[in-house]
Design a protein around this motif. Sequence first.
Motif, PDB file in Angstrom:
ATOM      1  N   ALA A 173      10.910 -42.557  35.877  1.00 55.73           N
ATOM      2  CA  ALA A 173       9.566 -42.607  35.314  1.00 55.73           C
ATOM      3  C   ALA A 173       8.582 -41.892  36.238  1.00 55.73           C
ATOM      4  O   ALA A 173       8.821 -41.743  37.445  1.00 55.73           O
ATOM      5  N   PRO A 174       7.438 -41.440  35.698  1.00 60.02           N
ATOM      6  CA  PRO A 174       6.430 -40.794  36.552  1.00 60.02           C
ATOM      7  C   PRO A 174       5.783 -41.819  37.494  1.00 60.02           C
ATOM      8  O   PRO A 174       5.711 -43.010  37.184  1.00 60.02           O
ATOM      9  N   LYS A 175       5.316 -41.340  38.625  1.00 57.17           N
ATOM     10  CA  LYS A 175       4.677 -42.239  39.588  1.00 57.17           C
ATOM     11  C   LYS A 175       3.338 -42.747  39.082  1.00 57.17           C
ATOM     12  O   LYS A 175       2.891 -43.826  39.451  1.00 57.17           O
ATOM     13  N   SER A 176       2.675 -41.951  38.254  1.00 55.82           N
ATOM     14  CA  SER A 176       1.402 -42.371  37.672  1.00 55.82           C
ATOM     15  C   SER A 176       1.369 -41.975  36.198  1.00 55.82           C
ATOM     16  O   SER A 176       2.094 -41.068  35.772  1.00 55.82           O
ATOM     17  N   ASP A 177       0.544 -42.652  35.413  1.00 53.36           N
ATOM     18  CA  ASP A 177       0.443 -42.398  33.980  1.00 53.36           C
ATOM     19  C   ASP A 177      -0.098 -40.984  33.749  1.00 53.36           C
ATOM     20  O   ASP A 177      -1.201 -40.650  34.213  1.00 53.36           O
ATOM     21  N   PRO A 178       0.655 -40.132  33.051  1.00 52.18           N
ATOM     22  CA  PRO A 178       0.166 -38.772  32.804  1.00 52.18           C
ATOM     23  C   PRO A 178      -0.965 -38.704  31.795  1.00 52.18           C
ATOM     24  O   PRO A 178      -1.518 -37.625  31.557  1.00 52.18           O
ATOM     25  N   ARG A 179      -1.304 -39.843  31.177  1.00 54.02           N
ATOM     26  CA  ARG A 179      -2.385 -39.891  30.189  1.00 54.02           C
ATOM     27  C   ARG A 179      -2.146 -38.886  29.057  1.00 54.02           C
ATOM     28  O   ARG A 179      -1.148 -38.957  28.377  1.00 54.02           O
ATOM     29  N   ASP A 180      -3.074 -37.949  28.887  1.00 51.12           N
ATOM     30  CA  ASP A 180      -2.968 -36.998  27.782  1.00 51.12           C
ATOM     31  C   ASP A 180      -2.501 -35.611  28.222  1.00 51.12           C
ATOM     32  O   ASP A 180      -2.561 -34.662  27.435  1.00 51.12           O
ATOM     33  N   THR A 181      -2.031 -35.487  29.449  1.00 50.81           N
ATOM     34  CA  THR A 181      -1.700 -34.153  29.976  1.00 50.81           C
ATOM     35  C   THR A 181      -0.472 -33.538  29.309  1.00 50.81           C
ATOM     36  O   THR A 181      -0.308 -32.323  29.333  1.00 50.81           O
ATOM     37  N   VAL A 182       0.384 -34.375  28.727  1.00 49.97           N
ATOM     38  CA  VAL A 182       1.597 -33.844  28.116  1.00 49.97           C
ATOM     39  C   VAL A 182       1.310 -33.267  26.730  1.00 49.97           C
ATOM     40  O   VAL A 182       2.059 -32.423  26.233  1.00 49.97           O
ATOM     41  N   LEU A 183       0.232 -33.702  26.096  1.00 47.92           N
ATOM     42  CA  LEU A 183      -0.125 -33.177  24.786  1.00 47.92           C
ATOM     43  C   LEU A 183      -0.428 -31.683  24.886  1.00 47.92           C
ATOM     44  O   LEU A 183      -1.063 -31.241  25.842  1.00 47.92           O
ATOM     45  N   PRO A 184       0.003 -30.912  23.904  1.00 46.51           N
ATOM     46  CA  PRO A 184      -0.305 -29.477  23.934  1.00 46.51           C
ATOM     47  C   PRO A 184      -1.795 -29.251  23.701  1.00 46.51           C
ATOM     48  O   PRO A 184      -2.485 -30.110  23.129  1.00 46.51           O
ATOM     49  N   PRO A 185      -2.328 -28.122  24.123  1.00 46.26           N
ATOM     50  CA  PRO A 185      -3.743 -27.832  23.875  1.00 46.26           C
ATOM     51  C   PRO A 185      -4.033 -27.827  22.382  1.00 46.26           C
ATOM     52  O   PRO A 185      -3.214 -27.378  21.573  1.00 46.26           O
ATOM     53  N   LYS A 186      -5.200 -28.337  22.018  1.00 45.24           N
ATOM     54  CA  LYS A 186      -5.570 -28.349  20.606  1.00 45.24           C
ATOM     55  C   LYS A 186      -5.815 -26.920  20.125  1.00 45.24           C
ATOM     56  O   LYS A 186      -6.422 -26.124  20.838  1.00 45.24           O
ATOM     57  N   PRO A 187      -5.351 -26.613  18.928  1.00 45.85           N
ATOM     58  CA  PRO A 187      -5.611 -25.268  18.398  1.00 45.85           C
ATOM     59  C   PRO A 187      -7.096 -25.062  18.153  1.00 45.85           C
ATOM     60  O   PRO A 187      -7.800 -25.965  17.697  1.00 45.85           O
ATOM     61  N   LYS A 188      -7.580 -23.868  18.463  1.00 44.91           N
ATOM     62  CA  LYS A 188      -8.987 -23.565  18.241  1.00 44.91           C
ATOM     63  C   LYS A 188      -9.220 -23.343  16.747  1.00 44.91           C
ATOM     64  O   LYS A 188      -8.452 -22.651  16.085  1.00 44.91           O
ATOM     65  N   PRO A 189     -10.291 -23.931  16.209  1.00 45.02           N
ATOM     66  CA  PRO A 189     -10.566 -23.746  14.776  1.00 45.02           C
ATOM     67  C   PRO A 189     -10.879 -22.292  14.450  1.00 45.02           C
ATOM     68  O   PRO A 189     -11.552 -21.597  15.215  1.00 45.02           O
ATOM     69  N   THR A 190     -10.354 -21.845  13.332  1.00 42.25           N
ATOM     70  CA  THR A 190     -10.609 -20.472  12.901  1.00 42.25           C
ATOM     71  C   THR A 190     -11.984 -20.397  12.255  1.00 42.25           C
ATOM     72  O   THR A 190     -12.276 -21.153  11.313  1.00 42.25           O
ATOM     73  N   PRO A 191     -12.880 -19.539  12.745  1.00 46.50           N
ATOM     74  CA  PRO A 191     -14.225 -19.463  12.161  1.00 46.50           C
ATOM     75  C   PRO A 191     -14.182 -18.978  10.722  1.00 46.50           C
ATOM     76  O   PRO A 191     -13.400 -18.098  10.362  1.00 46.50           O
ATOM     77  N   THR A 192     -15.016 -19.596   9.899  1.00 45.42           N
ATOM     78  CA  THR A 192     -15.097 -19.204   8.492  1.00 45.42           C
ATOM     79  C   THR A 192     -16.082 -18.054   8.343  1.00 45.42           C
ATOM     80  O   THR A 192     -17.246 -18.170   8.752  1.00 45.42           O
ATOM     81  N   PRO A 193     -15.628 -16.934   7.816  1.00 42.95           N
ATOM     82  CA  PRO A 193     -16.551 -15.793   7.685  1.00 42.95           C
ATOM     83  C   PRO A 193     -17.677 -16.095   6.709  1.00 42.95           C
ATOM     84  O   PRO A 193     -17.472 -16.733   5.675  1.00 42.95           O
ATOM     85  N   THR A 194     -18.877 -15.676   7.069  1.00 45.29           N
ATOM     86  CA  THR A 194     -20.056 -15.879   6.221  1.00 45.29           C
ATOM     87  C   THR A 194     -20.445 -14.557   5.580  1.00 45.29           C
ATOM     88  O   THR A 194     -20.594 -13.546   6.273  1.00 45.29           O
TER      89      THR A 194
END
Length: 312
Positions: free
Chosen positions: A273-294
């Motif tokens: 097991a890890p020595k400390s709680d990794p919290r949210d570090t294992v989650l992949p980066p959130k995808p950036k929202p695609t801008p809606t063209p105006t």
Amino acid sequence: MRDTRESRLLLVLLIAIAFALITVDIRGGQDSPVDGARQAAATVFGPIENGVSSAVDPVGNAIAAVRDSGTRHDRVAQLEHDNAALKAKLGSDDRNRSRLKQLDKMIKVAGEGQYGIKGAEVIAIGAAQGFSWTVTIDVGANDGIKRDMTVLNGDGLVGRVTTVGPDTATVLLANDPDFTVGTRMESTDELGFASGQGDRPLRVELLNAKAKIKKGDRLVTFGSQADKPFVPGVPVGLVSRIDPSGGGLTRTIYVTPFVSFTKIDIVGVVVAAPKSDPRDTVLPPKPKPTPTPTVTVTVTPSASAPIDGQQQ
């Protein structure tokens, strides 16, 4: 020559001389006294032998051609076999590339979470009757595997070890109805318990009935006492549906797991097991929202258009 007493004596004498020369030649080896005579004979009779050989070669070649026809057929068959093997190898290479990609992804997850893992391959699946979702992996007690160890892959939580043999182990998958794991919401830290529902999303009961949840929120494992059966920080899934709050003590949400339980191949058993709680570090980066063209439409009045409401 007539068969006389003298001719028979001469024949016996020649045979005796021949045996004597053979004996001397064998005992002499490379320094044989008759070596010079043998070389001279080779010089004299060699061209004759080559001529005879040239005369006989066409026949020999024809015989060889007939004899080798079967060999050539075998060679074609061998080439066809080699081609089939090559195609099979190319196919296995594609699979190996996929497995290597899975392994790299899993090692990255283990590194980010500081999990000590033992890599394994799924070699069998359990019977699906009665919503029993299990797989068998090719590591066991001889590899340091114990009951109630967390199992993950490059996408997230796979399950936990339930039965251990000398060289294999059984893993209860996270979507099994008998499976329950403590979860924690990303960022908000809201706690809950996720249960499997077979091929449907996981059902999560949040302890806070008034928790603010939205679709797309992600969950990780909360962890267990002494890190068994679950280590903290392993990605679980993302919120796909939220039940309306009915004023109860808990709130129900449904979570689509990150792991596809119908196509599991390479997994890792967390042996340290890890020595400390990794919290949210294992989650992949959130995808950036695609801008809606105006799109802005500008209307230009024509010269014949009426002015101040007057009709033309």
